[in-house]
Design a protein around this motif. Structure first.
Motif, PDB file in Angstrom:
ATOM      1  N   VAL A   7      -6.900  -0.912  67.067  1.00 26.70           N
ATOM      2  CA  VAL A   7      -6.811  -0.420  65.536  1.00 26.70           C
ATOM      3  C   VAL A   7      -6.159  -0.243  64.029  1.00 26.70           C
ATOM      4  CG1 VAL A   7      -9.036  -0.475  64.168  1.00 26.70           C
ATOM      5  CG2 VAL A   7      -9.859  -1.094  66.593  1.00 26.70           C
ATOM      6  N   GLN A   8      -5.464   1.070  65.145  1.00 23.23           N
ATOM      7  CA  GLN A   8      -4.461   2.286  64.287  1.00 23.23           C
ATOM      8  C   GLN A   8      -3.455   1.164  64.051  1.00 23.23           C
ATOM      9  OE1 GLN A   8      -5.390   4.452  62.415  1.00 23.23           O
ATOM     10  NE2 GLN A   8      -7.576   4.850  63.175  1.00 23.23           N
ATOM     11  N   LEU A   9      -2.518   0.514  64.467  1.00 30.58           N
ATOM     12  CA  LEU A   9      -1.293  -0.354  64.454  1.00 30.58           C
ATOM     13  C   LEU A   9      -1.783  -1.144  63.708  1.00 30.58           C
ATOM     14  CD1 LEU A   9      -0.270   0.312  68.255  1.00 30.58           C
ATOM     15  CD2 LEU A   9       0.941   1.138  66.503  1.00 30.58           C
ATOM     16  N   ALA A  10      -2.637  -1.899  64.090  1.00 28.73           N
ATOM     17  CA  ALA A  10      -3.093  -3.267  63.320  1.00 28.73           C
ATOM     18  C   ALA A  10      -3.338  -2.830  61.939  1.00 28.73           C
ATOM     19  CB  ALA A  10      -4.068  -3.835  63.855  1.00 28.73           C
ATOM     20  N   ALA A  11      -3.745  -1.750  61.346  1.00 30.62           N
ATOM     21  CA  ALA A  11      -4.505  -1.324  60.480  1.00 30.62           C
ATOM     22  C   ALA A  11      -2.998  -0.915  59.236  1.00 30.62           C
ATOM     23  CB  ALA A  11      -5.572   0.192  60.666  1.00 30.62           C
ATOM     24  N   ARG A  12      -2.038  -0.212  60.199  1.00 29.36           N
ATOM     25  CA  ARG A  12      -1.177   0.474  59.326  1.00 29.36           C
ATOM     26  C   ARG A  12      -0.002  -1.020  59.204  1.00 29.36           C
ATOM     27  NH1 ARG A  12       2.514   5.145  60.576  1.00 29.36           N
ATOM     28  NH2 ARG A  12      -0.007   5.771  59.632  1.00 29.36           N
ATOM     29  N   ALA A  13       0.239  -1.757  60.743  1.00 25.71           N
ATOM     30  CA  ALA A  13       1.029  -3.113  59.764  1.00 25.71           C
ATOM     31  C   ALA A  13       0.176  -3.514  58.568  1.00 25.71           C
ATOM     32  CB  ALA A  13       0.987  -4.494  61.096  1.00 25.71           C
ATOM     33  N   CYS A  14      -1.450  -3.763  58.187  1.00 27.53           N
ATOM     34  CA  CYS A  14      -1.527  -3.567  57.214  1.00 27.53           C
ATOM     35  C   CYS A  14      -1.414  -3.683  55.813  1.00 27.53           C
ATOM     36  CB  CYS A  14      -2.968  -4.261  57.440  1.00 27.53           C
ATOM     37  SG  CYS A  14      -4.004  -5.680  58.908  1.00 27.53           S
ATOM     38  N   ASP A  15      -1.452  -2.276  56.280  1.00 28.68           N
ATOM     39  CA  ASP A  15      -0.526  -1.468  54.618  1.00 28.68           C
ATOM     40  C   ASP A  15       0.589  -1.200  54.337  1.00 28.68           C
ATOM     41  OD1 ASP A  15      -1.667   1.288  53.469  1.00 28.68           O
ATOM     42  OD2 ASP A  15      -0.749   2.191  54.560  1.00 28.68           O
ATOM     43  N   ASP A  16       1.459  -1.735  55.437  1.00 26.66           N
ATOM     44  CA  ASP A  16       2.630  -2.302  55.193  1.00 26.66           C
ATOM     45  C   ASP A  16       2.796  -2.982  54.210  1.00 26.66           C
ATOM     46  OD1 ASP A  16       3.479   0.224  56.857  1.00 26.66           O
ATOM     47  OD2 ASP A  16       3.606  -0.421  58.681  1.00 26.66           O
ATOM     48  N   LYS A  17       2.171  -3.989  54.446  1.00 25.57           N
ATOM     49  CA  LYS A  17       2.388  -5.460  53.820  1.00 25.57           C
ATOM     50  C   LYS A  17       1.068  -5.701  52.771  1.00 25.57           C
ATOM     51  CE  LYS A  17       5.467  -6.840  56.891  1.00 25.57           C
ATOM     52  NZ  LYS A  17       6.327  -6.732  56.352  1.00 25.57           N
ATOM     53  N   ARG A  18       1.147  -3.927  52.451  1.00 30.27           N
ATOM     54  CA  ARG A  18       0.395  -3.913  51.153  1.00 30.27           C
ATOM     55  C   ARG A  18      -1.098  -4.537  51.271  1.00 30.27           C
ATOM     56  NH1 ARG A  18       2.803  -0.607  48.229  1.00 30.27           N
ATOM     57  NH2 ARG A  18       4.956  -0.921  47.874  1.00 30.27           N
TER      58      ARG A  18
END
Length: 118
Positions: A7-18
């Motif tokens: 979940v943390q990795l996926a959230a980071r990926a989402c955050d990276d794409k704004r």
């Protein structure tokens, strides 16, 4: 790998794409579909696709299999199935229409911690 880490990795990926309004729902005891739902949205189709692609790439970088990616062409609601974690990447309009947070209101909101120094 533990589901919380996925979940943390996926959230980071989402955050990276704004991605906007990133939340996770703890689905344990609420649904048999998955342990966690990650929900976010983008403001246009191109951004929604970029967010979903970012999740897929982040999972591949960490040797986590992505079982299914649906809705990519239309980019209104893309589902990224990472086993016990299901990521819902919405277009802004569809997110408010489907309102999964309300639909699964019994689920506990999972705290996502984003480091300021990515």
């Amino acid at each position: 790998m533990q589901n919380e880490r996925v979940v943390q990795l996926a959230a980071r990926a989402c955050d990276d794409k704004r991605a906007e309004n990133i939340i996770a729902l703890d689905m344990n005891g609420v649904s048999l579909i998955a342990d966690y739902f990650l929900i976010c949205h983008g403001n246009n189709e191109r951004q929604v696709q970029a967010i979903a692609r970012g999740i897929k790439e982040k999972m591949e970088e960490n040797n986590i299999p992505v079982h299914r990616l649906e809705g990519f062409e239309q980019a209104r609601w893309i589902l990224v199935d990472v086993g016990d974690v299901v990521c819902h990447v919405f277009h802004k309009d569809e997110r408010s229409y489907y309102n999964l947070e309300r639909l699964w209101g019994d689920a506990v909101t999972y705290s996502i911690e984003m480091d300021q120094d990515k």
